[in-house]
Design an enzyme around this catalytic site. Structure first.
Site, PDB file in Angstrom:
ATOM      1  N   CYS A 153      82.547 124.004  47.981  1.00 27.47           N
ATOM      2  CA  CYS A 153      81.614 123.114  48.679  1.00 27.47           C
ATOM      3  C   CYS A 153      81.113 122.002  47.755  1.00 27.47           C
ATOM      4  O   CYS A 153      80.379 122.263  46.801  1.00 27.47           O
ATOM      5  CB  CYS A 153      80.450 123.969  49.197  1.00 27.47           C
ATOM      6  SG  CYS A 153      79.012 123.060  49.740  1.00 27.47           S
ATOM      7  N   CYS A 157      77.300 121.576  47.662  1.00 29.39           N
ATOM      8  CA  CYS A 157      76.668 122.668  46.905  1.00 29.39           C
ATOM      9  C   CYS A 157      76.544 122.294  45.428  1.00 29.39           C
ATOM     10  O   CYS A 157      75.555 122.629  44.780  1.00 29.39           O
ATOM     11  CB  CYS A 157      77.463 123.964  47.045  1.00 29.39           C
ATOM     12  SG  CYS A 157      77.500 124.618  48.721  1.00 29.39           S
TER      13      CYS A 157
END
Length: 108
Positions: free
Chosen positions: A32, A35
């Site tokens: 991600c 993230c």
């Protein structure tokens, strides 16, 4: 050293129930991109607010039970849990200042 604790499906319920303060649960994934942007903010909040909030970090892929329990639909995802109830939730990127402002309203 960070005040961020990595947790798993088998540990998260106990981690939350044993906490003496609100718990910020941070769901993330290695694949991600957002993230990677949010992680430093979560780590900073974990350090700056260590006496007020317990911060748990959980990778979504190996922990499907918590993902289901906390209704995580996208990552990064944040859940602020107090008295076994989700008080605040957020999915997607967020700045450190915005994250702190959102959780501080629940801290005493």
């Amino acid at each position: 050293m960070s005040n961020l604790t990595t947790t798993t499906d088998s540990e998260v319920t106990q981690e939350i129930s044993q906490a003496n303060q609100p718990v910020l649960l941070y769901f993330w994934a290695s694949w991600c991109g957002p993230c990677r942007l949010v992680s430093p903010a979560v780590e900073a909040v974990a350090d700056e607010c260590a006496d007020q909030v317990k911060v748990l970090k959980m990778e979504v892929d190996p922990n499907p039970e918590a993902v289901k329990t906390y209704q995580v639909e996208g990552v990064p995802a944040l859940r602020l849990i107090q008295n076994d109830q989700v008080q605040w939730s957020h999915e997607g990127a967020i700045t450190k200042d915005k994250l702190k402002a959102n959780i501080e309203q629940f801290l005493s």
